[in-house]
Design a protein around this motif. Structure first.
Motif, PDB file in Angstrom:
ATOM      1  N   TYR A   1     -23.171  -4.354  16.363  1.00  0.00           N
ATOM      2  CA  TYR A   1     -23.489  -3.505  15.198  1.00  0.00           C
ATOM      3  C   TYR A   1     -23.694  -1.967  15.656  1.00  0.00           C
ATOM      4  CZ  TYR A   1     -25.505  -1.516  10.948  1.00  0.00           C
ATOM      5  OH  TYR A   1     -25.867  -0.697   9.810  1.00  0.00           O
ATOM      6  N   GLU A   2     -24.657  -1.943  16.983  1.00  0.00           N
ATOM      7  CA  GLU A   2     -25.017  -0.841  17.221  1.00  0.00           C
ATOM      8  C   GLU A   2     -23.839   0.008  18.036  1.00  0.00           C
ATOM      9  OE1 GLU A   2     -29.773  -1.650  18.307  1.00  0.00           O
ATOM     10  OE2 GLU A   2     -28.334  -2.188  19.429  1.00  0.00           O
TER      11      GLU A   2
ATOM     12  N   GLY B   1     -20.694  -0.550  17.216  1.00  0.00           N
ATOM     13  CA  GLY B   1     -20.044   0.095  16.291  1.00  0.00           C
ATOM     14  C   GLY B   1     -20.590   1.497  15.498  1.00  0.00           C
ATOM     15  N   GLU B   2     -21.889   1.483  15.357  1.00  0.00           N
ATOM     16  CA  GLU B   2     -22.571   2.531  14.608  1.00  0.00           C
ATOM     17  C   GLU B   2     -22.255   3.553  15.453  1.00  0.00           C
ATOM     18  OE1 GLU B   2     -26.821   2.088  14.759  1.00  0.00           O
ATOM     19  OE2 GLU B   2     -26.929   3.330  12.997  1.00  0.00           O
TER      20      GLU B   2
ATOM     21  N   TYR C   1     -18.832   5.015  15.656  1.00  0.00           N
ATOM     22  CA  TYR C   1     -18.512   5.721  14.328  1.00  0.00           C
ATOM     23  C   TYR C   1     -19.244   7.210  14.501  1.00  0.00           C
ATOM     24  CZ  TYR C   1     -17.935   6.629   9.227  1.00  0.00           C
ATOM     25  OH  TYR C   1     -17.730   7.268   8.120  1.00  0.00           O
TER      26      TYR C   1
ATOM     27  N   ASP D   1     -16.396  -3.804  12.009  1.00  0.00           N
ATOM     28  CA  ASP D   1     -17.560  -4.454  11.734  1.00  0.00           C
ATOM     29  C   ASP D   1     -18.859  -3.726  11.446  1.00  0.00           C
ATOM     30  OD1 ASP D   1     -15.861  -6.684  12.363  1.00  0.00           O
ATOM     31  OD2 ASP D   1     -16.337  -6.733  14.376  1.00  0.00           O
ATOM     32  N   TYR D   2     -18.947  -2.549  11.865  1.00  0.00           N
ATOM     33  CA  TYR D   2     -20.079  -1.984  11.548  1.00  0.00           C
ATOM     34  C   TYR D   2     -19.995  -1.336   9.994  1.00  0.00           C
ATOM     35  CZ  TYR D   2     -22.691   2.574  11.175  1.00  0.00           C
ATOM     36  OH  TYR D   2     -23.551   3.576  10.373  1.00  0.00           O
TER      37      TYR D   2
ATOM     38  N   LYS E   1     -20.595  -4.274   7.665  1.00  0.00           N
ATOM     39  CA  LYS E   1     -22.097  -4.861   7.529  1.00  0.00           C
ATOM     40  C   LYS E   1     -22.702  -3.872   6.787  1.00  0.00           C
ATOM     41  CE  LYS E   1     -25.337  -7.417   9.737  1.00  0.00           C
ATOM     42  NZ  LYS E   1     -25.312  -8.493   8.193  1.00  0.00           N
ATOM     43  N   LYS E   2     -22.587  -2.651   6.992  1.00  0.00           N
ATOM     44  CA  LYS E   2     -23.388  -1.434   6.530  1.00  0.00           C
ATOM     45  C   LYS E   2     -23.046  -1.485   5.016  1.00  0.00           C
ATOM     46  CE  LYS E   2     -24.974   3.305   7.244  1.00  0.00           C
ATOM     47  NZ  LYS E   2     -24.843   4.542   7.805  1.00  0.00           N
TER      48      LYS E   2
END
Ligand code: HEC
Length: 121
Positions: free
Chosen positions: A22-23, A25-26, A29, A101-102, A105-106
């Protein structure tokens, strides 16, 4: 700066425990190759106005689209083609997947409203 990006996968692979998917992807982005997706597609991919200007047709606005409901295939395709406004990034499929995926999820709450609507039809 370029060197840093080249070393980044090595740094990340060595620190798997410290940075989640997640991080990752964050981070991608927020700052892929130096030009943030968020600048044009908003903090969560909801889209936003990039710039407003006036020409002979009056007031115009340039907008980044809402990409929250794009599929992974849409995203890979969009990032592997040339656009008029959007830069070409040369991200790997894995990097695009991390961004995808990020955003999934977000935007979980927002996206679930569509899934629920679909099941009642
Ligand atoms: C300079 C502004 C800008 C940046 C930065 C940008 N985009 Fe875009 N993007 C656009 C615009 C505008 C479109 C609509 C197609 C076009 O005219 O370029 C688009 C289209 C897309 C699409 C296809 C969906 C559609 O509406 O056609 C996806 C997916 C997408 N962008 C994802 C991303 C991701 C992920 C990033 C970061 C790696 C990114 N974009 C960075 C402006 C931008």
């Amino acid at each position: 700066m370029r060197l840093l990006w080249m070393l980044l996968p090595l740094m990340l692979s060595g620190q798997e425990d410290f940075i989640s998917h997640y991080e990752y992807g964050e981070m991608l982005y927020a700052n892929p190759r130096g030009v943030s997706c968020a600048q044009c597609h908003g903090e969560s991919g909801e889209g936003q106005t990039i710039v407003e200007f006036r020409d002979i047709h009056g007031k115009q606005a340039l907008k980044g689209s809402d990409i929250r409901r794009d599929t992974i295939d849409d995203m890979i395709k969009a990032l592997n083609t040339y656009h008029k406004i959007m830069p070409r990034y040369y991200l790997t499929d894995e990097e695009v997947k991390a961004i995808y995926d990020y955003l999934q999820k977000k935007n979980e709450a927002y996206l679930s409203t569509f899934k629920e609507t679909n099941t009642t039809q």
